[in-house]
Design an enzyme around this catalytic site. Structure first.
Site, PDB file in Angstrom:
ATOM      1  N   TYR A 125     -64.777 -31.352   4.053  1.00  0.00           N
ATOM      2  CA  TYR A 125     -63.673 -30.398   3.949  1.00  0.00           C
ATOM      3  C   TYR A 125     -62.629 -31.144   3.120  1.00  0.00           C
ATOM      4  O   TYR A 125     -62.329 -32.259   3.439  1.00  0.00           O
ATOM      5  CB  TYR A 125     -63.215 -30.155   5.518  1.00  0.00           C
ATOM      6  CG  TYR A 125     -61.793 -29.239   5.530  1.00  0.00           C
ATOM      7  CD1 TYR A 125     -60.554 -29.884   5.962  1.00  0.00           C
ATOM      8  CD2 TYR A 125     -61.904 -27.924   5.273  1.00  0.00           C
ATOM      9  CE1 TYR A 125     -59.523 -29.108   5.917  1.00  0.00           C
ATOM     10  CE2 TYR A 125     -60.822 -27.043   5.262  1.00  0.00           C
ATOM     11  CZ  TYR A 125     -59.577 -27.641   5.596  1.00  0.00           C
ATOM     12  OH  TYR A 125     -58.528 -26.955   5.772  1.00  0.00           O
TER      13      TYR A 125
ATOM     14  N   ASP B 296     -62.095 -37.825  -1.823  1.00  0.00           N
ATOM     15  CA  ASP B 296     -60.906 -37.409  -1.118  1.00  0.00           C
ATOM     16  C   ASP B 296     -60.872 -38.386   0.059  1.00  0.00           C
ATOM     17  O   ASP B 296     -61.675 -38.371   0.863  1.00  0.00           O
ATOM     18  CB  ASP B 296     -61.693 -36.041  -0.712  1.00  0.00           C
ATOM     19  CG  ASP B 296     -60.491 -35.430   0.332  1.00  0.00           C
ATOM     20  OD1 ASP B 296     -60.454 -34.270   0.838  1.00  0.00           O
ATOM     21  OD2 ASP B 296     -59.397 -36.247   0.842  1.00  0.00           O
TER      22      ASP B 296
ATOM     23  N   LYS C 120     -52.275 -37.844   4.926  1.00  0.00           N
ATOM     24  CA  LYS C 120     -52.319 -38.186   6.372  1.00  0.00           C
ATOM     25  C   LYS C 120     -51.525 -39.595   6.511  1.00  0.00           C
ATOM     26  O   LYS C 120     -50.245 -39.687   6.439  1.00  0.00           O
ATOM     27  CB  LYS C 120     -53.706 -38.287   6.769  1.00  0.00           C
ATOM     28  CG  LYS C 120     -54.292 -36.978   7.192  1.00  0.00           C
ATOM     29  CD  LYS C 120     -55.786 -36.952   7.573  1.00  0.00           C
ATOM     30  CE  LYS C 120     -56.340 -35.730   7.333  1.00  0.00           C
ATOM     31  NZ  LYS C 120     -56.038 -34.598   8.343  1.00  0.00           N
TER      32      LYS C 120
END
Ligand code: KE4
Length: 424
Positions: free
Chosen positions: A141, A236, A264
């Site tokens: 994702y 990613d 994050k």
């Protein structure tokens, strides 16, 4: 019952009562928890119930909640104002830290989320190569960008289908979805479409199908085949960046991508994303180059100082050995408890992130991850919640250990897990 009251008000005002779907607890059932406070490795809900937290806001809080250095820096900065819309010194400082810590990054652009980072990285890859096709992996994702919010097509190396209403087929058809860790699928997709592939985007350690590490040589294959085909390799590292090591998964596995997406941990809990790479590629980003991308609050000074304090702490304290040891003790402890109860399970762990899959199969891609008993996971989650342990409210996510989890918290959590599993 404040929690219930707040949830009911939220349901009236926001879709599903949440600002991100997974918070609605659809995957685990029961009433969503409303959190009002965090300190170290603990959080408190709106009814005052305390939890040992392994959700860590889905990854950012590697230093735990309300770390004193981060809080002080944010407090001091907000006194000077919250946003200016022109360059501030803190975005330069954070850029210096990113370039210092992430092996492949020479220049970086800050955005406000992981989605913005991956969306911009794909646009940059298409702009730099002049090619259209994107390759991603089933179960990975990368945020809710149209080109990446797609599902696998009918066969291997076939064009994707929209992952949600609202994405035109024409857009989905520019993405190819193949199984993670599948060398032959990688070779096949490049044999078929290599000339048109702008980029391959991958979570170097998957976190969004649950934790799934790359098989030996898989990342090296992606590096080699993209280089040989004139495509760009995008890592990613929104989850793995600054979590698996100072330099993320690319440092841990020794494979350097062309573009790295971050988020994050980078913001320490504040809304920050970023994409970066070699100067030759990043110089193509506006206003230095032609590939446009922008953002009103990108590089926001308050968000930047939270990131600066977080990365400085990680760079200077080198906590990764301790994080690995504590996560190993926790995951092995959970496994022993489940084994003693005769519950089939598999735990995949890399550093301070791991997933408990309720399956007997080895989990090495999304298909095998989906063999997990998600109904049992829901009951496991609810029992843990009852005992005061908060894990992600979804099977295909990761538990996160922070520097704020001391020995006694790991012991305490294991006792609570044991009590919970007894009642399953
Ligand atoms: P955001 O746009 O949510 O900041 O980042 C998207 C993203 C990109 N790349 C990876 C590897 C990610 O894991 C994410 C977001 N992760 C999810 C759960 N793992 C965030 C939780 C949510 O969607 O609420």
């Amino acid at each position: 019952m404040n929690n219930r009251k707040i949830v009911q008000e939220a349901l009236e005002l926001m879709p599903g009562g949440v600002n991100s779907p997974v918070r609605a607890f659809k995957a685990v059932g029961g009433e969503p928890v409303v959190l009002v406070k965090g300190r170290g490795c603990r959080v408190w809900d709106a009814d005052g119930k305390e939890y040992i937290d392994f959700l860590a806001s889905w990854g950012p809080l590697i230093l735990g909640h309300a770390h004193p250095k981060v809080v002080k820096a944010v407090k001091d900065e907000v006194e000077k104002g919250l946003s200016f819309g022109l360059t501030n010194p803190h975005e330069v400082k954070l850029a210096q830290l990113v370039v210092e810590m992430v092996p492949s990054v020479e220049k970086v652009r800050f955005v406000n989320s992981g989605t913005e980072a991956t969306m911009s990285a794909v646009r940059l890859a298409r702009g730099v190569t002049g090619k259209k096709l994107v390759v991603k992996f089933d179960g990975c994702y990368h945020g809710h960008y149209d080109s990446l919010l797609v599902s696998a097509g009918s066969g291997v190396a076939t064009f994707a289908i929209p992952g949600t209403p609202g994405i035109p087929e024409e857009i989905a058809n520019l993405t190819l979805v193949i199984p993670f860790n599948d060398e032959s699928a990688v070779r096949e997709v490049f044999e078929k479409h290599g000339e048109e592939i702008a980029c391959v985007i991958v979570e170097p350690v998957a976190g969004n199908m649950g934790v799934v590490p790359p098989k030996e040589g898989f990342l090296e294959l992606l590096r080699e085949i993209t280089r040989d085909s004139g495509s760009l390799l995008i890592f990613d590292e929104v989850i793995t960046g600054f979590r698996l090591s100072k330099g993320g998964a690319q440092e841990l596995f020794g494979v350097e991508p062309d573009i790295t997406c971050m988020g994050k941990v980078l913001g320490g809990g504040m809304p920050v994303g970023a994409y970066g790479g070699k100067k030759e590629i990043m110089s193509q980003v506006a206003p230095e180059g032609p590939v446009y991308q922008a953002g009103t609050l990108s590089g926001n000074p308050v968000a930047m100082v939270a990131g600066v304090e977080t990365l400085k702490e990680l760079r200077d304290s080198e906590p990764y050995g301790e994080l690995d040891r504590k996560a190993d003790k926790l995951s092995k402890g959970v496994s022993k408890i489940l084994k003693d109860k005769g519950i089939p399970h598999r735990i995949n762990r890399v550093g301070s992130m791991f997933t408990v899959f309720f399956t007997e199969r080895e989990v090495y891609d999304f298909e095998s991850a989906k063999s997990s008993d998600t109904e049992l996971f829901g009951r496991f989650f609810q029992k843990l919640l009852e005992k005061g342990v908060l894990i992600p409210p979804a099977q295909f996510e990761a538990w996160f250990v922070s520097t704020a989890h001391e020995e006694e918290h790991i012991e305490d959590a294991l006792n609570r897990v044991e009590d919970a599993v007894k009642e399953l």
